[in-house]
Scaffold this motif. Sequence first.
Motif, PDB file in Angstrom:
ATOM      1  N   ASP A  49       0.851  -1.181   0.000  1.00 17.38           N
ATOM      2  CA  ASP A  49       0.000   0.000   0.000  1.00 17.38           C
ATOM      3  C   ASP A  49       0.882   1.225   0.000  1.00 17.38           C
ATOM      4  OD1 ASP A  49      -1.731   2.055   0.357  1.00 17.38           O
ATOM      5  OD2 ASP A  49      -2.847   1.149   2.008  1.00 17.38           O
ATOM      6  N   THR A  51       0.268   4.213   0.048  1.00 14.91           N
ATOM      7  CA  THR A  51      -0.167   5.384   0.803  1.00 14.91           C
ATOM      8  C   THR A  51       0.277   5.348   2.261  1.00 14.91           C
ATOM      9  OG1 THR A  51      -2.287   4.427   1.522  1.00 14.91           O
ATOM     10  CG2 THR A  51      -2.235   5.449  -0.657  1.00 14.91           C
ATOM     11  N   ASP A  52       0.814   4.217   2.726  1.00 12.40           N
ATOM     12  CA  ASP A  52       1.115   4.054   4.156  1.00 12.40           C
ATOM     13  C   ASP A  52       2.051   5.121   4.686  1.00 12.40           C
ATOM     14  OD1 ASP A  52      -0.564   1.953   4.394  1.00 12.40           O
ATOM     15  OD2 ASP A  52       0.985   0.394   4.376  1.00 12.40           O
ATOM     16  N   ASP A  53       3.143   5.376   3.963  1.00 11.18           N
ATOM     17  CA  ASP A  53       4.172   6.289   4.452  1.00 11.18           C
ATOM     18  C   ASP A  53       4.087   7.672   3.822  1.00 11.18           C
ATOM     19  OD1 ASP A  53       5.252   4.221   6.012  1.00 11.18           O
ATOM     20  OD2 ASP A  53       6.410   3.488   4.296  1.00 11.18           O
ATOM     21  N   ARG A  60      -7.493  10.141   4.273  1.00 11.24           N
ATOM     22  CA  ARG A  60      -6.808   8.944   3.786  1.00 11.24           C
ATOM     23  C   ARG A  60      -7.784   7.855   3.352  1.00 11.24           C
ATOM     24  NH1 ARG A  60      -1.469   9.618   4.553  1.00 11.24           N
ATOM     25  NH2 ARG A  60      -1.024   7.456   3.975  1.00 11.24           N
TER      26      ARG A  60
END
Length: 379
Positions: A49, A51-53, A60
């Motif tokens: 994923d 978008t995690d960091d 979100r």
Amino acid sequence: MKSIAQPHCTGAVRGGRAPLVRGVLVAACLVVTTAACGENGPVGVDGGDRTDDLVCDLDRDLLVSETSPGAIPAITEPPMVTSGEPGAAYLSDEERILGVVVNGSARAYPHAVLDHHEVINDRIDGEWFTVTFCPLTGSGLRLDPHLGAERLDVAVSGLLFANNLVLYDRATGDVYGPQLEVAGRCSRFRDQSLALLPLVEMSWGEWQELYPNTLVVSSATGFNRNYRQSPYEEYRQDEDLLHDMPVDRSRPLKQRVLGIRDGDEGGIGFPFGELASALGSRGAVNREIGGAATTIFYQGDDGETAVAFYATAAGQDLTFSANADGTFSDAETGSTWRIDGLAVDGSLAGERLQVREDAFVVYWFAWRHFQPDAEVWTG
């Protein structure tokens, strides 16, 4: 952070055709060049994923990692041809284009190409600009890619926010943010903003009539794409979205709107359905928007066109009405104007109205999400 609560929200839309469109997007990476698929990835992206960091001032829950950076490859300085050359044969008169005029030079950037690339970086007379188009939100915006002395190499990150294209800087891998936010929302861009530049949307046939010497993006882009076929044709005809999100169902989700931004969440939207109901086949809307005299030229022929101008020429504010022959006249001087804002007869002949840089065409659901406080014009 922008709230996702919206007036008239009646729940999320489920993307019934999502697998189809996803398949097209994923397949895209299989046919682009190795260099394109190997572009710098957004910072913090290392598989899984993505978008995690990623640090973004966004909800979100609406940020999705859709495909890899470069799978939808941006183009820089595409080959351009005239309308009569073989490289323009993929276009029919009904095709939609995004039109740019810089220093008298006209260029057309067709949806047919942008459906496959979404971002084109180009320059005229040394002036760089970035044309962006998100097929999922129907939104075409032109941006100045400069932030101070830095020129961003704007490209498609492979992320989506509220079904909208998320831009990134291909040179550094830094994610900029969603196209329709305009201002940066991610990474180092969170306190910066690219400037909007004037852009119009109309049919290719109409653009050619206005600018017979126009250049247009050639089909010979160097990418293996069939520009006669859009992967989004069915998507445009139904009410499905690719990803679930709250929506305003008071109008068809993909009805086109001419939106004029005022700040991050305000402005005024002119739904094409309302323009057609109030004005018929053609007409003009005159009002002050953001403290500036403004006119909207609308015509329902040739696939519908609506363009917003600052209603000032030769130092005076003007008030417009439509003529039966498809032109427009101002009440103050009686001069005659084309739909692209050029005066062709009367005392103001040769004058040109300035296209509002903060105006663009977008689908209803996206306009209501990104500009929730905007007024809706109802005729």
